[in-house]
Structure formats: C-alpha cells, structure tokens
Design a protein around this motif. Structure first.
Motif, PDB file in Angstrom:
ATOM      1  N   ILE A 163     -10.958   3.151  -3.595  1.00 49.77           N
ATOM      2  CA  ILE A 163     -10.386   2.911  -2.270  1.00 49.77           C
ATOM      3  C   ILE A 163      -9.560   1.639  -2.273  1.00 49.77           C
ATOM      4  O   ILE A 163     -10.002   0.607  -2.785  1.00 49.77           O
ATOM      5  CB  ILE A 163     -11.506   2.813  -1.206  1.00 49.77           C
ATOM      6  N   VAL A 164      -8.335   1.729  -1.731  1.00 50.37           N
ATOM      7  CA  VAL A 164      -7.526   0.541  -1.494  1.00 50.37           C
ATOM      8  C   VAL A 164      -7.329   0.455   0.007  1.00 50.37           C
ATOM      9  O   VAL A 164      -6.821   1.385   0.624  1.00 50.37           O
ATOM     10  CB  VAL A 164      -6.159   0.626  -2.201  1.00 50.37           C
ATOM     11  N   LEU A 165      -7.768  -0.658   0.601  1.00 49.56           N
ATOM     12  CA  LEU A 165      -7.771  -0.770   2.057  1.00 49.56           C
ATOM     13  C   LEU A 165      -7.015  -2.021   2.472  1.00 49.56           C
ATOM     14  O   LEU A 165      -7.196  -3.090   1.877  1.00 49.56           O
ATOM     15  CB  LEU A 165      -9.230  -0.822   2.541  1.00 49.56           C
ATOM     16  N   VAL A 166      -6.167  -1.870   3.488  1.00 48.53           N
ATOM     17  CA  VAL A 166      -5.403  -3.002   3.995  1.00 48.53           C
ATOM     18  C   VAL A 166      -5.997  -3.443   5.326  1.00 48.53           C
ATOM     19  O   VAL A 166      -6.311  -2.612   6.168  1.00 48.53           O
ATOM     20  CB  VAL A 166      -3.922  -2.579   4.196  1.00 48.53           C
ATOM     21  N   THR A 167      -6.162  -4.747   5.507  1.00 47.47           N
ATOM     22  CA  THR A 167      -6.655  -5.253   6.788  1.00 47.47           C
ATOM     23  C   THR A 167      -6.152  -6.674   6.994  1.00 47.47           C
ATOM     24  O   THR A 167      -5.702  -7.327   6.058  1.00 47.47           O
ATOM     25  CB  THR A 167      -8.195  -5.231   6.843  1.00 47.47           C
ATOM     26  N   HIS A 168      -6.200  -7.143   8.277  1.00 42.72           N
ATOM     27  CA  HIS A 168      -5.903  -8.550   8.519  1.00 42.72           C
ATOM     28  C   HIS A 168      -7.193  -9.310   8.822  1.00 42.72           C
ATOM     29  O   HIS A 168      -7.163 -10.499   9.085  1.00 42.72           O
ATOM     30  CB  HIS A 168      -4.917  -8.684   9.685  1.00 42.72           C
ATOM     31  N   LEU A 214       0.832  -1.208   0.000  1.00 48.14           N
ATOM     32  CA  LEU A 214       0.000   0.000   0.000  1.00 48.14           C
ATOM     33  C   LEU A 214       0.866   1.258   0.000  1.00 48.14           C
ATOM     34  O   LEU A 214       0.623   2.206  -0.746  1.00 48.14           O
ATOM     35  CB  LEU A 214      -0.905  -0.006   1.236  1.00 48.14           C
ATOM     36  N   ARG A 215       1.911   1.220   0.833  1.00 49.52           N
ATOM     37  CA  ARG A 215       2.754   2.404   0.981  1.00 49.52           C
ATOM     38  C   ARG A 215       3.652   2.644  -0.231  1.00 49.52           C
ATOM     39  O   ARG A 215       4.221   3.735  -0.363  1.00 49.52           O
ATOM     40  CB  ARG A 215       3.589   2.297   2.265  1.00 49.52           C
ATOM     41  N   ILE A 241      -3.465  11.909  -3.349  1.00 49.94           N
ATOM     42  CA  ILE A 241      -3.947  10.599  -2.915  1.00 49.94           C
ATOM     43  C   ILE A 241      -4.305  10.687  -1.438  1.00 49.94           C
ATOM     44  O   ILE A 241      -3.487  11.110  -0.626  1.00 49.94           O
ATOM     45  CB  ILE A 241      -2.852   9.523  -3.107  1.00 49.94           C
ATOM     46  N   GLY A 242      -5.537  10.301  -1.089  1.00 46.81           N
ATOM     47  CA  GLY A 242      -5.917  10.308   0.321  1.00 46.81           C
ATOM     48  C   GLY A 242      -5.196   9.192   1.065  1.00 46.81           C
ATOM     49  O   GLY A 242      -4.859   8.163   0.482  1.00 46.81           O
ATOM     50  N   TYR A 243      -4.959   9.411   2.384  1.00 45.94           N
ATOM     51  CA  TYR A 243      -4.240   8.397   3.155  1.00 45.94           C
ATOM     52  C   TYR A 243      -4.771   8.407   4.579  1.00 45.94           C
ATOM     53  O   TYR A 243      -4.714   9.427   5.271  1.00 45.94           O
ATOM     54  CB  TYR A 243      -2.744   8.721   3.121  1.00 45.94           C
ATOM     55  N   LEU A 288      -6.120   5.656   0.091  1.00 45.95           N
ATOM     56  CA  LEU A 288      -5.440   4.484   0.634  1.00 45.95           C
ATOM     57  C   LEU A 288      -5.719   4.419   2.129  1.00 45.95           C
ATOM     58  O   LEU A 288      -5.633   5.434   2.822  1.00 45.95           O
ATOM     59  CB  LEU A 288      -3.923   4.586   0.412  1.00 45.95           C
ATOM     60  N   MET A 289      -6.077   3.232   2.612  1.00 44.58           N
ATOM     61  CA  MET A 289      -6.385   3.104   4.041  1.00 44.58           C
ATOM     62  C   MET A 289      -5.638   1.907   4.611  1.00 44.58           C
ATOM     63  O   MET A 289      -5.737   0.803   4.101  1.00 44.58           O
ATOM     64  CB  MET A 289      -7.900   2.914   4.242  1.00 44.58           C
ATOM     65  N   ASP A 290      -4.861   2.167   5.690  1.00 43.27           N
ATOM     66  CA  ASP A 290      -4.070   1.106   6.301  1.00 43.27           C
ATOM     67  C   ASP A 290      -4.690   0.740   7.649  1.00 43.27           C
ATOM     68  O   ASP A 290      -4.542   1.470   8.618  1.00 43.27           O
ATOM     69  CB  ASP A 290      -2.627   1.587   6.474  1.00 43.27           C
ATOM     70  N   GLU A 291      -5.393  -0.375   7.703  1.00 38.78           N
ATOM     71  CA  GLU A 291      -6.079  -0.820   8.923  1.00 38.78           C
ATOM     72  C   GLU A 291      -6.849   0.331   9.575  1.00 38.78           C
ATOM     73  O   GLU A 291      -6.685   0.587  10.766  1.00 38.78           O
ATOM     74  CB  GLU A 291      -5.058  -1.376   9.931  1.00 38.78           C
TER      75      GLU A 291
END
Lengths: 311, 393, 246
Positions: A189-194, A44-45, A77-79, A158-161
C-alpha cells in the motif's frame, strides 16, 4: 516492489515533483506525507500513470510501467481516493465489480469476490450489495471505495487521502481496518496524507515531501529520532515527539519477562496508552496480557520512559 | 538549449481542421455552383452563371485572388486578427462581385430581367461568415467591442445600400417596387416585437417577484405560463381573434382604438402572452441567485422590504432577468413574422406573399432583415447582460 | 396531489384520443364558433393522419438534433475537441436566433416545398437546448468519480459510455424535452410551405375565417405538446430514481 527512479514532473516552468527516488518494499504500507502543494499526490498519480512523468521512471517488480497502455496498467493497481468517487448510478455490488468486469472475469467469480469483500469490510451482502452509494453512511461509502479498489486482487494499492472526508472516530476505525486488510491480503500500500498522526499510525515507512522534493524516507522512529531536515522535525512535531515515539511501540513488544503487580493492559496497546493508563491509576507497573488472556510479561513506568528517549 | 532551438527547422504547421473544411467547401462552391442566376422575369427558374461568365475578366480574377488569399489564411494562419481580416476581405469581394454581376448582366433600362445571387454565392458567404465568426470567437472580444463591430457592419451595409451598390440585384429590385410598404412593415415589425416585450416586462416582473416571495404560487403560476408557451403561435394568433372581435363589436371605444379581430391586436396580445414565461421564470431564478447573506445584512442594517427589493435584490438579479428579456426579444422578432398570416403586418408579409407567389426574391426581402434584426438584438442584449454581470462581480 | 395530476393527465390523453378518433362527436361544441353554416370540424383531411404526420416530423427533427447536438457536445468536452467549444456554441446559438419562418422561407428554393424545409428549420431550432444541456451534464460529473474511473483503468471510451453519459442522461433528456415541446408548436408553421401537419387545420381556418378550425388545430397541438412534456418529464424522473441520481 516499486522502484521510483529520479521521477520529476514539470508544468511549464513550475516543477511539481523534483527528482524523487525511492524503493517501496513489497507487503508494506508506505505513507507519503507533506503539506498541500508538496507534490505528494502528483508523485502517487505518476505511479499508476494518471499523470505521465516529465523525467524518470517507475518499475513495478522490475518492469517499467510504460511498457503497457496506461489503462491496462491501472487495472492491475488498486486506487482509492478521498470522497470515495463511487459511481452514483451503480449499486454497491456493481461498483465493486468494476475492475473485475473490465478484466473480463466470469460472473460467478465476480459474485464470489464481491461477497467476500463485503464480508471483509463488515457490510452484510444481503443488505448492501443492491444498495446505491447515496444510501450508505460516509464510513460505509469509504469502505466500499476501498473494497472496489481491492476487487481485482491488485498487488499494489494506491490511496490518496482516503480517510480525509471522515470524522475522527470513524477515521480511527477505518485506519484499524486498513491495517487488518493489509495483513490479510499482503497488499503493498502507498498512501498519501497530510496528517502526520495518520502517517505514524499506518506507515511501515514514511516519506516526507516538501516543494516537490523528497526530504526523508525512513521508518517512523528514525524520522522522530534523527530528522534529516528542520522541516521534517517541524512536521513530526517537536513538542510531543517523545509521546509519538512511545506510540510506535506496543506493550507486547516492550514487555519485560517476569511477574508484577498492577492493572492489566493489552499487548496490542501502545506504550503511550499504557503510560497514560498508569498515570491515571497512580500505579507504577502493569501486567501485559495477550489477546487470549495469557500473561506476556510486565511493564514499569521507568521502562516505558526509557523507550521515549532517542537512540 | 538555445543552440538546439536555433537549429530547429520550422516544420510545416498542422493544417487548421476547420479552415480546411471551409476552404474545401468554398472551393467546391466557387468552381461548381452557379455564382448568380439570370432570370428573364421574377418568377421563372433562371439560367445559372459561374463567376467567370458573370463578371468581366479582371473582376472575376480579382475576386478569385482575394478568395484564394482567404483560403490560405483559413488553412495556415493561426493569428485570429489576420484570419478575421482575410474573411472580411473575402466577404467584401463576393459582395462586390455579386453587385458587379448584377450591373454587368442587366441590359440597360431593362426592369424585367432579374439577377439573383446563386447557390455558389450563398455557400461562399456562409464559409467566409463562419471563418469570421470563428476568428471573432477566438479573439474573445469584450461586450463593447462586439457592439462596435456590429455597429460598423450596419454602417457599412447601410452605406452600400444607400449608394445603390446592389441596386441591380433581384432583392433590391423587389425593394424598389415595395419601398414604401417596406418602411411601413419594418416599423410595424419592430413596434410589435418591442411593444409586446415592454408590456410583458411590466407584467412579468411583478409576477416573478411575487412568485419569489410566495413560493406556494410558484409552480402554479409558472406552470400556467408554461402551458401558454405550448400553444403554437399561429393558433394563439387565431384563437385571440375571436374574443378581440367580440370586444370590438361590444365596446365602441375598443374599436376606435384600433382593436379588432384581425390585424395587429391579436398578434400583440399573443406575443405578450408568450413573453411572460421567460421573463417571470428568469426573474425568479435571478432573485434566487441573490446571496441570502446580502439580504440578511441589509435587513440587519434596517432597510425596508421595498428598499431591499429595489436596492439589492433586483440589482443583483438584473443580469439573469436581462437574459430572459434577450430570449423574449429574439423570439418575438421571429414570431412577429407569423403575424402576417392574420393581417398583423410586419416583414412576414413579404415572406408569405413571396411563398404564395413562389417569388424567392420577395421572400428574401422579408427574411434577410428579420434575421439581421434578430442577430443585432441578440448581440446587443448579450453584451448588455455581460456588462451588468461583470459590474456585479 | 399526485392522484389529481394522474387524473388530469388521463383526462387530457382521453380528450386528445377521443377528438382524433371521433372528431364528429365534438361537432356540437364547435358549431357556435362557425358562421354561415361552415363545417364545425376540419373536413379537408383526417385529423388523426395529420396529427401523426405532425408528430413524425417533430420526432425526426428531434432525433437529428439529438444526434448532432449530443455528438457535438461530446466532441467539445473531450480534450482533443475543446478548441471547437466556442465556435460550436456560437453556431448552435445562431441556429436558434434564425427565426424558423425565415429558415423555411430560404430553404424552400433549395429543397422544394413539403416536409424537408420544416425538418431543417426544426432541426436547427432544436439544437440549442440539447447541446447546452449535454455540455452542462458532461462538465458537471463529479471530478472524483471521473478520477476514480480513470484510476481503475477505464479507457476514455469506457469512461464516457459507462460513467459520463449515464450521469449526464437526465440533463440530456431534459434538453430533448425542451426541444421537442418547442418544436411541436413551431412545426405548425411548416404548413405554410405545404408540409403535412396540424398547421394545415389552423391555416385552413385562417383562410376560410373559420374559428372552429383554428381552435381545433391549436388545442390538438397544445394538448400534444403538454402530454409529451409531461411524459418525458416522467421518464426523466424515473431514470433519475432508478439510477439514484440527485
């Protein structure tokens, strides 16, 4: 549209991201899911160049992201990140105005945009614009974090958790809000999650990563019915995959034309919820109602079970 | 891959930025500033001499050769050991050169002519010292090694002084005149610094423990000690002269014990008072750092409050307390200097006499040992705190 | 309690100003300390002028220490300057290990008598608290906040100026406060090398065996230090409050 082409990141001898290629469609939500250390955050980063790739490139709408200075790219780019990262020394309004200020918007436009976003995120501008982050609840802080990321009307977010620090009830609400926001602004939207449940709930497409490699990238239903890899089926869960599949379809989508007896269910409810409702009430069929109160059709237990099988 | 690596021509490495600065400053000092100053007596301004005018040709060339090697090491060598070696060789070279200049420029048997190290010498020494400091910092030596390094430096310096290497330099001339007094004042200096520290530890440790146990007392007690710290040292020395003089006049026993308004007593009391805050505050901070779980577990196992304090809390707080003691000792070594103004003795006597007579050699006779003492104390106590902190983890 | 503190603060300020502006009216208080009809109030110079000169030297030194220590602190917390962190820390530590009297003594032959040696000694002595606090302040900025700042497209400079330094400000101010207060006391020794300041009063007292002078010099310096400490602590609290830190 974001094209990730053969993207890799190495730190010394360790490869964190290993030759990932994927195409992210415009106006959709793509969720990257994986265990910790799978390289999902690094991937993502690399899209907004907080990390520079070792090999490969990223194209946004056909333009190579290395074509401009990294900090200028990031302003488009949104973050949003876990724990929101709000500036503690600035008010909510100032926090949201960060990127518009960096871009040199005039004050009237900034004020209007801040107000619009506060309303969209259900925060009364009169009460919250001048508040400081520590005066808000966790859920409110998270919403301000997302509002801040969307302030300059980015085409990509972009969204990180982003919901990692929220308790389950607030998290469910935040997820619903995100779906609304995405529909309203049409942001990619690109979103990272576990969290696989989160991935299935939000993602139009889900990418599963492990040890730096992209194992499978497809629609959620395909991941359930045709996992490309034992790891993917373990991630998606074998024991309740039928129920997961049901949760991907809404009553409105599955409703059969015609009339039937039984309790009324909302068209927006998932088949999983309708099945549960029918079992609880001991009924065989349900009437599907649209939000405006008109009948959409009906559903039977048999019809629902049919949808819980692969293929 | 291996072929490409083999074919890569080694490029000239980038110059070390700090090394460039030091080499540049050192070169300017060596060329333009006087290496020594030749004075016809101890007070008059002197006649500046460069390295070449002060030494026989072979000596000057040898010294310059060593300095050029040190400069090359500073600029282009990245190995810290080599850099340290080069810097130490440089220090030895300028020290021997200044000693040799003293021998060469002093007419035989003449006791009036003074050869003093010049600005060029001091700047070179500073550059080489910085280079050595930088190299030592890069090597990240453990506490034992640092103390060993300090001990070696003291031994080398002591041997050189005992051998009489520097006897013809102005500072050593002052020493020769004042040798008896020097020993006495140095003892007095150390005695005042250590004695007031010991007394302060005995008093401040219980104060710190009390403040930790009774939080209500904390801000009041520490605040009062803080106010004491704001009173300037000279004034506190002076103010204490009044009650101590009164005490000596009223109680014959006090006078018999050597307590009087002027002299060491007010200095010792003032230093003691200054020392209280850092030790008490660090005791509180150290005790606060002790994990609650450890104390709870000890209580759960049936240890008494005293056993918990001495067996667990103080042991765990020791590194922080020691940091406080280090601050106090270094501070005291510096402040004892001021005691000379009220007749308290110590090496400050030479400093203030020197300032009064504008005799810089006498000032240095006091100042150099004070600085050396403060550094040694800092190195030893830092090492001790680090050893304890490591043992703790 | 805050009312009590305010009263004490005002009383201290009134006492200081009263003494500096009208020292003679305090003469009866100091007369018992003098012997053989010596003057009870310092008469070899204007106390107010001396106090202002004292404060001036201390503030100049603090400004220089702040500039250098904060600049150095910023440099060594950037990726490009990280290699200089250990050396800078050692040097700044040496600055405080070097006793100020010794610095005065060895700088006199280089720069002459007067204010300059005092400025140098105070400058070197005051670096450590500011430097250490700047570093701690910059290194303890919440990583998510920094990540968000970069992620939104702030350049390294914008991030430093609008996020890192404001967040580190309370700690930097605390360092400046410690440095200033230590130096108000330390500056008195400057009078041994003919710098104008309150040390002059104390030393005159020591030389002429006049306890009244010693006490005056000490009290005025102490009061100034305490008031300065208190004012700066108040300023820090205010900045923390308006910036909503902690």
């Amino acid at each position: 549209m974001i094209s990730v082409e053969n993207l890799s990141k190495q730190y010394g001898a360790t490869t964190v991201v290993d030759g990932v290629s994927m195409v992210i469609e415009r106006n959709s939500i793509t969720v990257i899911v994986g265990t910790s250390g799978s390289g999902k955050s690094t991937l993502l980063r690399m899209i907004n160049r907080l990390i520079e790739p070792t090999r490969g490139r990223v194209l946004i709408d056909g333009h190579d992201t290395t074509g401009e200075p990294a900090h200028l790219l990031r302003r488009r780019i949104g973050y949003a990140i876990q724990g929101h990262g709000l500036f503690p020394h600035r008010t909510v309004a100032e926090n949201i105005a960060t990127v518009p200020r960096l871009l040199g918007w005039d004050e009237a436009r900034i004020r209007a945009r801040v107000e619009e976003l506060l309303l969209v995120f259900q925060l009364d501008p009169g009460a919250y614009a001048g508040a400081f982050p520590h005066q808000l609840s966790g859920g409110q802080q998270q919403r301000v974090g997302v509002a801040r990321a969307l302030a300059a009307e980015p085409a990509v977010l972009l969204m990180d958790e982003p919901f990692g620090a929220l308790d389950p009830i607030i998290r469910a609400k935040a997820q619903d809000d995100l779906l609304d926001i995405q529909r309203r602004f049409g942001t990619t939207i690109v979103l990272v999650t576990h969290d696989m449940d989160e991935a299935f709930r939000l993602g139009d497409h889900v990418a599963v990563m492990s040890h730096g490699r992209l194992l499978q990238y497809d629609r959620p239903a395909v991941l359930l019915t045709r996992p490309a890899d034992p790891f993917v089926s373990r991630m998606t869960g074998v024991s309740d995959r039928a129920m997961r599949l049901l949760s991907l379809t809404t009553a409105g989508e599955a409703a059969l034309p015609g009339v039937s007896e039984g309790p009324a269910v909302a068209a927006a409810a998932s088949l999983r919820e309708v099945l549960s409702e029918l079992l609880w009430r001991g009924a065989d069929s349900a009437v599907v109602m649209d939000a405006d109160g008109t009948r959409r059709g009906y559903l039977t237990i048999a019809a629902i079970l049919e949808r819980g099988r692969p293929g | 891959m291996s072929v490409r690596t083999a074919l890569t021509v080694p490029r000239l490495r980038r110059l070390d930025p700090l090394g460039a600065l030091l080499a540049g400053a050192g070169a300017v000092a060596a060329v333009f500033l006087p290496f020594v100053v030749l004075k016809s007596n101890r007070i008059v301004p002197g006649d500046p001499r460069g390295l070449l005018d002060a030494l026989p040709a072979w000596g000057a060339l040898g010294c310059q050769a060593v300095l050029i090697c040190a400069a090359i090491a500073a600029l282009g060598v990245s190995n810290a050991r080599v850099r340290l070696g080069a810097a130490l060789l440089g220090v030895a070279a300028v020290a021997l050169a200044v000693a040799a200049a003293g021998d060469a420029l002093t007419p035989a048997g003449n006791k009036v002519v003074r050869v003093a190290p010049g600005a060029g010498f001091w700047v070179l020494l500073m550059c080489l010292g910085l280079m050595a400091t930088d190299a030592v910092t890069r090597m990240r030596p453990g506490p034992g090694l640092r103390v060993l390094f300090l001990a070696l430096s003291i031994v080398v310096a002591g041997l050189a002084l005992a051998h009489g290497t520097f006897d013809h330099l102005s500072v050593m001339r002052e020493y020769a005149v004042n040798a008896d007094r020097f020993a006495r004042e140095a003892r007095q200096h150390v005695w005042l610094a250590l004695g007031s520290l010991a007394a302060a530890v005995l008093v401040a440790l219980p104060i710190g423990i009390l403040c930790h146990r009774v939080p209500r007392l904390r801000s009041g007690v520490l605040g009062t000690l803080n106010v004491i710290q704001t009173i300037p040292a000279i004034a506190l020395f002076g103010i204490l002269m009044v009650p101590l003089a009164a005490l000596a006049a009223a109680v014959p026993l006090a006078a018999a014990l050597g307590i009087r308004g002027i002299g060491a007593a007010p200095a010792a009391v003032a230093l003691f008072l200054y020392s209280l805050l850092p030790i008490a505050a660090n005791t509180v901070a150290g005790l606060k750092r002790v994990p609650r779980a450890a104390v709870e577990a000890a209580r759960g196992m049936g240890m008494t409050s005293w056993q918990i304090l001495t067996g667990i809390e103080l042991i765990l707080a020791l590194p922080v307390i020691l940091t406080g003691i280090r601050i106090v000792l270094v501070q005291n070594i510096g402040m004892v200097t001021v005691a000379a103004l009220i007749g308290g003795g110590g090496l400050g006597t030479f400093v203030f006499q020197g300032i009064g007579q504008t005799a810089i050699d006498l000032v240095l006779l006091g100042a150099i040992p004070i600085v050396a003492l403060a550094f040694s104390a800092a190195v030893v106590l830092d090492a001790l705190a680090e050893v304890l902190d490591r043992a703790r983890q | 309690m805050p009312g009590m503190a305010a009263i004490l603060r005002l009383a201290a300020l009134a006492l200081l100003l009263g003494f500096l502006l009208m020292p003679q009216s305090f003469a009866p208080l100091f007369t018992p300390l003098t012997q053989y009809g010596a003057p009870p109030i310092y008469d070899q110079g204007n106390l107010l002028t001396l106090a202002l000169a004292h404060l001036g030297v201390v503030c100049c030194a603090a400004a220089a220490s702040t500039l250098v220590a904060v600049g150095l602190g910023i440099l060594v917390t950037r990726p490009s300057g990280a290699q200089f962190l250990p050396l800078s820390r050692t040097l700044v530590n040496i600055g405080q290990t070097f006793p100020p009297v010794a610095v005065l003594a060895v700088t006199v032959p280089l720069v002459g008598f007067g204010e300059k040696p005092t400025l140098i000694a105070l400058f070197a002595y005051g670096l450590l608290p500011i430097f250490e606090n700047t570093i701690v302040g910059l290194q303890t900025c919440p990583p998510q906040v920094l990540e968000a700042a970069s992620g939104m497209g702030m350049s390294a400079r914008q991030r430093l100026l609008s996020v890192e330094l404001p967040l580190a400000l309370p700690l930097i101010l605390e360092g400046i406060r410690l440095s200033l207060v230590i130096n108000v006391g330390t500056a008195t020794i400057g009078s041994t090398v003919a710098a104008k300041g309150l040390g002059e009063v104390i030393i005159a007292g020591l030389l002429s065996n006049n306890n009244a002078f010693i006490l005056q010099g000490g009290l005025v310096t102490g009061l100034m230090a305490i008031l300065l400490y208190d004012a700066l602590a108040g300023l820090e609290r205010r900045i923390c409050r308006t910036a909503h830190l902690e």
